[in-house]
Scaffold this active site. Structure first.
Site, PDB file in Angstrom:
ATOM      1  CG  PHE A  37      -8.245  21.633 -24.363  1.00  0.00           C
ATOM      2  CD1 PHE A  37      -8.967  22.732 -24.460  1.00  0.00           C
ATOM      3  CD2 PHE A  37      -6.720  21.877 -24.096  1.00  0.00           C
ATOM      4  CE1 PHE A  37      -8.457  24.088 -24.472  1.00  0.00           C
ATOM      5  CE2 PHE A  37      -6.313  23.103 -24.078  1.00  0.00           C
ATOM      6  CZ  PHE A  37      -7.425  24.156 -24.359  1.00  0.00           C
ATOM      7  NE  ARG A  38      -7.594  15.623 -20.816  1.00  0.00           N
ATOM      8  CZ  ARG A  38      -6.249  15.134 -21.222  1.00  0.00           C
ATOM      9  NH1 ARG A  38      -6.268  14.018 -22.019  1.00  0.00           N
ATOM     10  NH2 ARG A  38      -5.326  15.913 -20.824  1.00  0.00           N
ATOM     11  CD  GLN A 102      -5.877  19.554 -13.757  1.00  0.00           C
ATOM     12  OE1 GLN A 102      -6.925  19.174 -13.163  1.00  0.00           O
ATOM     13  NE2 GLN A 102      -5.303  18.535 -14.552  1.00  0.00           N
ATOM     14  CG  HIS A 120      -1.349  22.365 -17.037  1.00  0.00           C
ATOM     15  ND1 HIS A 120      -2.647  21.362 -17.134  1.00  0.00           N
ATOM     16  CD2 HIS A 120      -0.502  21.381 -16.528  1.00  0.00           C
ATOM     17  CE1 HIS A 120      -2.419  20.347 -16.565  1.00  0.00           C
ATOM     18  NE2 HIS A 120      -1.018  20.334 -16.187  1.00  0.00           N
ATOM     19  CB  CYS A 131      15.746  37.777 -27.750  1.00  0.00           C
ATOM     20  SG  CYS A 131      13.975  38.388 -27.974  1.00  0.00           S
ATOM     21  CB  CYS A 155      14.738  38.949 -31.908  1.00  0.00           C
ATOM     22  SG  CYS A 155      14.410  37.470 -31.651  1.00  0.00           S
TER      23      CYS A 155
HETATM   24 ZN    ZN Z   1      12.995  37.591 -29.674  1.00  0.00          ZN
END
Ligand code: ZN
Length: 247
Positions: A37-38, A102, A120, A131, A155
């Site tokens: 990522f870095r 990680q 992580h 929910c 939901c």
């Molecule tokens: Zn939900």
């Protein structure tokens, strides 16, 4: 073979070890095609580190979902590499007792490691913040449902991958498992991590304080090389292939 002497030292530690723990970082997933990522081509250069900022996520989840669709969930299609398979194999041989990672890409589990502490989290499962319903992206129905509904739960609530954002606590059960493994180790290997992100970087220190031999395996130098008993600077795939020959 460059580094042969150091590798042989590590092999002899492993053969005599009753409890080896391995900590892995981004460098272990790079050969599978997931850039750090870095790094220059990594996620942060395109999306900024704030893409994982928890407050910004709550303010504007759709930006994160765009990133998730374009990049994050594609991680789940990636295959493990020789390093992941080596660690799974050493677990079968009862040498490696735990892998602490990680990484959020699920690759250790995909390679067959059973004892994994994902400090992580893991991008495979997503939870509704309203929910609590959990969605598994390895379930194609769940996956299609979430993508079609722009990651809204049935939901109507927003869902979030079960990974740690900046500004969030580490999952306590995963981290305490990791800490216990570190303290129980007689050999601790940190692999593919520059050891700058805390508290993960604390784990090799706990291990060494508890009497473990500490080995660092990384392409480049790390923050703890001088502290380690052995630091091997090597391409990780070359390393995995060479170590495998002795087991
Ligand atoms: Zn939900």
């Amino acid at each position: 073979m460059e580094n042969l002497e150091e590798i042989l030292t590590l092999v002899s530690w492993l053969k005599n070890s009753k409890f080896t723990t391995v900590l892995t970082g981004a460098g272990v997933s790079v050969p599978s095609g997931i850039p750090d990522f870095r790094s220059k081509n990594g996620v942060y250069s395109k999306w900024g580190q704030e893409i994982f900022d928890i407050d910004l996520f709550h303010q504007n989840p759709d930006r994160f979902y765009e990133f998730a669709k374009q990049e994050l969930i594609k991680m789940l299609d990636v295959e493990p590499n020789e390093i992941h398979y080596l660690l799974a194999y050493l677990e079968k041989l009862n040498i490696v007792k735990g892998v602490i990672t990680q990484n959020i890409d699920n690759l250790h589990k995909k390679a067959g490691s059973q004892k994994v502490a994902e400090i992580h989290g893991n991008v495979r499962t997503w939870s509704c913040l309203k929910c609590g319903k959990r969605y598994d992206l390895f379930n194609s129905q769940h996956k299609e449902f979430l993508i079609d509904r722009n990651f809204r739960c049935e939901c109507g609530g927003v869902t979030k991958p079960d990974i740690v954002f900046f500004g969030e606590m580490l999952p306590l059960n995963e981290y305490s498992k990791a800490e216990n493994w570190a303290k129980e180790s007689d050999v601790f290997i940190a692999m593919g991590t520059s050891l700058v992100v805390y508290p993960a970087a604390q784990l090799p220190i706990y291990a060494k304080h508890s009497g473990a031999k500490l080995c660092i395996v990384n392409k480049n130098e790390t923050a703890l090389d001088d502290y380690a008993d052995l630091a091997i600077h090597i391409d990780l795939i070359d390393f995995a292939k060479e170590v495998k020959r002795y087991f």
